[in-house]
Scaffold this motif. Structure first.
Motif, PDB file in Angstrom:
ATOM      1  N   PHE A  58      -0.471  35.726  -0.532  1.00 38.99           N
ATOM      2  CA  PHE A  58      -0.370  37.074  -0.001  1.00 38.99           C
ATOM      3  C   PHE A  58      -0.701  37.079   1.492  1.00 38.99           C
ATOM      4  O   PHE A  58      -1.642  36.414   1.921  1.00 38.99           O
ATOM      5  CB  PHE A  58      -1.354  38.013  -0.700  1.00 38.99           C
TER       6      PHE A  58
ATOM      7  N   LEU B  31      -6.902  33.078   9.035  1.00 37.37           N
ATOM      8  CA  LEU B  31      -6.764  34.312   9.807  1.00 37.37           C
ATOM      9  C   LEU B  31      -6.169  33.960  11.158  1.00 37.37           C
ATOM     10  O   LEU B  31      -6.626  33.015  11.814  1.00 37.37           O
ATOM     11  CB  LEU B  31      -8.131  34.980   9.979  1.00 37.37           C
TER      12      LEU B  31
ATOM     13  N   GLN C 119      -3.925  33.228  -4.586  1.00 38.79           N
ATOM     14  CA  GLN C 119      -4.452  33.691  -5.861  1.00 38.79           C
ATOM     15  C   GLN C 119      -3.945  32.792  -6.970  1.00 38.79           C
ATOM     16  O   GLN C 119      -2.749  32.760  -7.256  1.00 38.79           O
ATOM     17  CB  GLN C 119      -4.049  35.140  -6.150  1.00 38.79           C
TER      18      GLN C 119
ATOM     19  N   TYR D 126      -3.881  34.802   1.973  1.00 35.46           N
ATOM     20  CA  TYR D 126      -4.739  34.580   0.817  1.00 35.46           C
ATOM     21  C   TYR D 126      -3.944  33.871  -0.267  1.00 35.46           C
ATOM     22  O   TYR D 126      -2.725  34.033  -0.376  1.00 35.46           O
ATOM     23  CB  TYR D 126      -5.257  35.906   0.245  1.00 35.46           C
TER      24      TYR D 126
ATOM     25  N   LEU E  34      -8.486  36.620  -5.278  1.00 36.19           N
ATOM     26  CA  LEU E  34      -7.866  36.073  -4.071  1.00 36.19           C
ATOM     27  C   LEU E  34      -8.870  35.251  -3.279  1.00 36.19           C
ATOM     28  O   LEU E  34     -10.059  35.574  -3.236  1.00 36.19           O
ATOM     29  CB  LEU E  34      -7.319  37.194  -3.188  1.00 36.19           C
TER      30      LEU E  34
ATOM     31  N   GLN F 287      -3.917  37.908   7.891  1.00 37.36           N
ATOM     32  CA  GLN F 287      -4.619  36.939   7.064  1.00 37.36           C
ATOM     33  C   GLN F 287      -3.721  36.506   5.904  1.00 37.36           C
ATOM     34  O   GLN F 287      -2.918  37.302   5.413  1.00 37.36           O
ATOM     35  CB  GLN F 287      -5.918  37.554   6.525  1.00 37.36           C
TER      36      GLN F 287
ATOM     37  N   HIS G 222      -9.432  33.585   0.571  1.00 37.93           N
ATOM     38  CA  HIS G 222      -8.966  33.610   1.946  1.00 37.93           C
ATOM     39  C   HIS G 222      -8.596  32.213   2.411  1.00 37.93           C
ATOM     40  O   HIS G 222      -9.332  31.245   2.194  1.00 37.93           O
ATOM     41  CB  HIS G 222     -10.063  34.175   2.851  1.00 37.93           C
TER      42      HIS G 222
END
Lengths: 115, 112
Positions: B88, B48, B37, B35, B43, B33, B45
């Motif tokens: 991330f 995926l 921020q 993410y 964070l 996944q 999403h």
């Protein structure tokens, strides 16, 4: 629909004091998580819960305790705060599904300083 | 222990350019996944991708996954100043783990 709400947003503690961080989610999610985020370290999992009344240790559980008495709430406690616990704490939640971790929804964090 | 490692650690580009971030991981995964921020926020999403998928798109985002190389890349096309954030990757190692393992992130700056 607030999603994941963390309280407080900021807190300053003295070494040895105790406190509880509260996380509440309104999405009826089964799983909830507590992370800490430190500069250059990314997110590290402290504790997590896969359902009401359950808790489990993550990567860095020492010095913390958690409780999940209600499905929508996940509490993180520091019994005797230490300067090493100065960090930003994030709570997250996700739907429960066997064999596959679903996207996590995060709160905006609690910034905790321990003097 | 950190499963995913993003590269580069920081990236600065001009608005309108494409941004590519990479993630490498060590063990086999169920899904990966990505993410975002924003500064001072939690964070969010983005996307995926499952282990049996090779590429996935969502708006201006394109994610690829190469399980043989244990790596993934996130491409943001036609970047905007609002894309400035840290990104991330997070890996899910599969059954019974109940955990995602996050990398240390790539800090993207998009200059207007």
């Amino acid at each position: 629909n607030a999603g994941v709400t963390q309280t407080p947003k900021f807190r300053v503690l003295k070494t040895g004091q105790s406190m509880t961080l509260l996380c509440a989610q309104d999405m009826n999610h089964e799983y909830m998580y507590w992370y800490r985020q430190d500069p250059g370290m990314g997110l590290r999992l402290i504790h997590y819960s896969v359902g009401e009344g359950t808790t489990a240790k993550g990567e860095v559980p020492d010095g913390y305790n958690v409780s999940r008495l209600k499905k929508q709430n996940f509490l993180l406690g520091l019994e005797s705060a230490a300067p090493s616990q100065t960090s930003v704490y994030f709570c997250a939640s996700s739907t429960g599904q066997l064999y596959s971790n679903q996207p996590q929804h995060f709160g905006d964090g609690t910034r905790l300083s321990i003097l | 222990s950190q499963q995913g490692e993003e590269d580069p650690q920081a990236l600065s580009i001009q608005e309108g350019e494409n941004a590519t971030m990479n993630c490498s991981y060590k063990t086999s995964i169920n899904n990966l996944q990505w993410y975002r921020q924003n500064s001072g926020r939690g964070l969010v999403h983005l996307i995926l991708i499952r282990s049996n998928e090779r590429e996935k798109h969502s708006g201006r985002l394109r994610v690829t996954l190469d399980t043989s190389k244990k790596s993934s890349s996130l491409l943001i096309t036609a970047s905007r100043a609002a894309d400035t954030a840290s990104y991330f990757c997070a890996t899910d190692t599969g059954a019974g783990s109940y955990q995602l393992t996050f990398g240390k992130g790539t800090k993207l700056s998009v200059i207007p």
